[in-house]
Design a protein around this motif. Sequence first.
Motif, PDB file in Angstrom:
ATOM      1  N   PHE A  66       0.832  -1.219   0.000  1.00 22.39           N
ATOM      2  CA  PHE A  66       0.000   0.000   0.000  1.00 22.39           C
ATOM      3  C   PHE A  66       0.865   1.267   0.000  1.00 22.39           C
ATOM      4  O   PHE A  66       0.660   2.167  -0.824  1.00 22.39           O
ATOM      5  N   GLN A  67       1.846   1.332   0.903  1.00 22.09           N
ATOM      6  CA  GLN A  67       2.615   2.575   1.046  1.00 22.09           C
ATOM      7  C   GLN A  67       3.502   2.872  -0.168  1.00 22.09           C
ATOM      8  O   GLN A  67       3.514   4.010  -0.646  1.00 22.09           O
ATOM      9  N   PRO A  68       4.224   1.883  -0.708  1.00 26.11           N
ATOM     10  CA  PRO A  68       4.987   2.186  -1.930  1.00 26.11           C
ATOM     11  C   PRO A  68       4.085   2.661  -3.071  1.00 26.11           C
ATOM     12  O   PRO A  68       4.448   3.586  -3.806  1.00 26.11           O
ATOM     13  N   ILE A  69       2.898   2.063  -3.210  1.00 29.49           N
ATOM     14  CA  ILE A  69       1.978   2.496  -4.274  1.00 29.49           C
ATOM     15  C   ILE A  69       1.480   3.918  -3.976  1.00 29.49           C
ATOM     16  O   ILE A  69       1.364   4.754  -4.878  1.00 29.49           O
ATOM     17  N   ALA A  70       1.243   4.211  -2.692  1.00 32.37           N
ATOM     18  CA  ALA A  70       0.873   5.585  -2.313  1.00 32.37           C
ATOM     19  C   ALA A  70       1.992   6.549  -2.689  1.00 32.37           C
ATOM     20  O   ALA A  70       1.744   7.648  -3.199  1.00 32.37           O
ATOM     21  N   ASN A  71       3.234   6.135  -2.452  1.00 27.66           N
ATOM     22  CA  ASN A  71       4.366   7.018  -2.753  1.00 27.66           C
ATOM     23  C   ASN A  71       4.500   7.295  -4.250  1.00 27.66           C
ATOM     24  O   ASN A  71       4.885   8.394  -4.642  1.00 27.66           O
TER      25      ASN A  71
END
Length: 202
Positions: A105-110
Amino acid sequence: MKLYDSKTAPNPRRVRVFLAEKSVTIPVVQVDLNAKENRTPEYRSKNPLGAVPVLELDDGTCISESVAICRYFEGTTPEPPLMGVDAKDRALVEMWQRRMELEIFQPIANVFVHTHEWFKGRRPQVPEWGEACRKHALARMSWLDGELARRPYVAGDRFTIADITALVGIDWGRVTKTRIPSECANLLRWHELVSNRPSARA
Ligand SMILES: N[C@@H](CCC(=O)N[C@@H](CS)C(=O)NCC(=O)O)C(=O)O
């Protein structure tokens, strides 16, 4: 109680899917992020970080952070369990939920935050970091594909909050064309399985 939501934003969707799985409906207030309604002093008094979702209880308590809101509803509406059923299972679901959050989730958010037009002027953008995060997200999807060769859902035989975090993160990736690699047959099978649940439309 009410949920401060934003229909197109991924984090509130995590809570909406969780509530749909529990068949819980509560009043919802839409916060217009384009109009920066989340930056007003009134909204910041509910969440100083100015983010959605926020759950406001009848006594005025405001809970932000998607997983904390889910934790509240897991307590008030235990069935069906989405965060584990006993000490060992709860720990394993938490392990997978955190892995899905930190590694998918977080890498895709980044990628979104650092490469997409929407964040221009809202946050400092470092496009190279966005591209590095895209590579990381794709590598982690390949890893998750291997894990899903051994079980139907992320944390085991049952659908849990770990599936919700992974589903919402992966769906968010469409906006920046960070898609499941075509060779990831297990991950694609899982994605179809969880997307077909009625809650995925939340
Ligand atoms: N860690 C928070 C993240 C919340 C968050 O970043 N929400 C986004 C929407 S997906 C937001 O409100 N962004 C508005 C902004 O940054 O201006 C959670 O788990 O709920």
